[in-house]
Design an enzyme around this catalytic site. Structure first.
Site, PDB file in Angstrom:
ATOM      1  CB  SER A   1      -2.407  -1.340   4.483  1.00 61.95           C
ATOM      2  OG  SER A   1      -2.681  -1.724   3.430  1.00 61.95           O
TER       3      SER A   1
ATOM      4  CG  ASN B   1      -4.433  -2.589  -0.948  1.00 58.28           C
ATOM      5  OD1 ASN B   1      -5.305  -1.888  -1.420  1.00 58.28           O
ATOM      6  ND2 ASN B   1      -4.378  -4.039  -1.089  1.00 58.28           N
ATOM      7  CD  GLN B   2      -2.932   4.479  -1.712  1.00 56.48           C
ATOM      8  OE1 GLN B   2      -4.169   5.217  -1.385  1.00 56.48           O
ATOM      9  NE2 GLN B   2      -1.893   4.499  -0.942  1.00 56.48           N
ATOM     10  CG  ASN B   3      -7.814  -1.144  -4.153  1.00 54.32           C
ATOM     11  OD1 ASN B   3      -8.610  -0.469  -4.808  1.00 54.32           O
ATOM     12  ND2 ASN B   3      -6.861  -1.848  -4.855  1.00 54.32           N
ATOM     13  CE  LYS B   4      -5.608  -5.369   2.524  1.00 50.57           C
ATOM     14  NZ  LYS B   4      -4.812  -6.306   3.241  1.00 50.57           N
TER      15      LYS B   4
ATOM     16  CG  ASP C   1      -2.966 -11.312   7.457  1.00 53.29           C
ATOM     17  OD1 ASP C   1      -2.475 -10.685   6.588  1.00 53.29           O
ATOM     18  OD2 ASP C   1      -2.856 -12.469   7.762  1.00 53.29           O
TER      19      ASP C   1
ATOM     20  CG  PHE D   1      -8.351  -5.220  -4.179  1.00 57.75           C
ATOM     21  CD1 PHE D   1      -7.781  -5.856  -3.261  1.00 57.75           C
ATOM     22  CD2 PHE D   1      -9.494  -4.246  -3.965  1.00 57.75           C
ATOM     23  CE1 PHE D   1      -8.008  -5.500  -2.084  1.00 57.75           C
ATOM     24  CE2 PHE D   1      -9.903  -4.042  -2.632  1.00 57.75           C
ATOM     25  CZ  PHE D   1      -9.095  -4.957  -1.432  1.00 57.75           C
TER      26      PHE D   1
ATOM     27  CE1 TYR E   1      -6.458 -15.655  -5.204  1.00 60.97           C
ATOM     28  CE2 TYR E   1      -6.361 -14.325  -3.050  1.00 60.97           C
ATOM     29  CZ  TYR E   1      -5.988 -15.230  -4.139  1.00 60.97           C
ATOM     30  OH  TYR E   1      -4.690 -15.653  -4.022  1.00 60.97           O
ATOM     31  CG  ASP E   2     -13.015  -8.516  -4.538  1.00 63.09           C
ATOM     32  OD1 ASP E   2     -12.672  -9.218  -3.679  1.00 63.09           O
ATOM     33  OD2 ASP E   2     -12.783  -7.147  -4.401  1.00 63.09           O
TER      34      ASP E   2
END
Length: 197
Positions: free
Chosen positions: A11, A13-16, A73, A153, A155-156
């Site tokens: 990934s 995605n830095q958040n993940k 996923d 981030f 839909y949170d």
């Protein structure tokens, strides 16, 4: 425990990546992400399920780098609108545009009384040999009519957890990790990963 176990998160995605690192580092893993490597092959998420897409990502990167890879996923499933956005959660209204995705979701649900929803995560760890480990996690909630909260981030801000009387975007990272779909899947993974490894 020595830090000799390297795992790559498939990934950018830095958040993940932050969430995964917080969970895996205590187990002694050195965590890298695909952002740490150049020349990786493009990944076509052509699966029809969360597990298939996670497997495609893990397999592609594991074969390219010849190291174990963790891929996820995840997505939001709203039964009242035929399970949308589902595997298309990140690109529901365009490519990774959180605001547009949230607007589209609210618009699709504007005439619905049934606002039940759940987040699903499929985590796949794959060795270059093709050995695969798969776990899932789910958190149930409801979709609000307007966003609430500044954290999180995707839909949170719309995803309300009745038991906590908060949206996922109103929780701290630590609180979210305890109850989130990804947190629950990672918890399962923590229990089985070392034996599998």
């Amino acid at each position: 425990m020595t830090n000799d176990k390297e795992i790559v998160i498939a990934s950018g995605n830095q958040n993940k990546i932050r969430e995964f690192t917080e969970m895996l580092a205590p187990l002694g893993f050195q965590v890298k992400s695909t952002a740490d490597f150049t020349e990786l092959p493009a990944i076509a998420e052509t699966g029809t399920s969360f597990e298939e897409n996670a497997t495609i990502k893990a397999q592609t990167v594991a074969q390219a780098l010849q190291v174990p890879v963790l891929a996820d996923d995840s997505g939001l499933v709203v039964p009242a609108i035929n399970g949308e956005p589902g595997i298309y959660s990140a690109r529901y209204a365009g490519d990774h545009d959180d605001d547009a995705n949230n607007r589209k979701l609210l618009q699709r649900l504007q005439h619905s009384d049934d606002r039940n929803a759940y987040f699903h995560t499929s985590l796949v760890v794959m060795k270059p040999t093709g050995e695969k480990l798969h776990v899932t996690g789910i958190v149930s909630g409801e979709i609000l009519t307007a966003p609430r909260g500044q954290n999180g981030f995707g839909y949170d801000p719309l995803f309300y957890v009745p038991a906590l009387n908060k949206t996922l975007a109103e929780l701290t990272d630590a609180e979210k990790n305890q109850i989130s779909h990804r947190g629950r899947a990672l918890e399962k993974l923590q229990q089985v990963l070392m034996d599998w490894w």
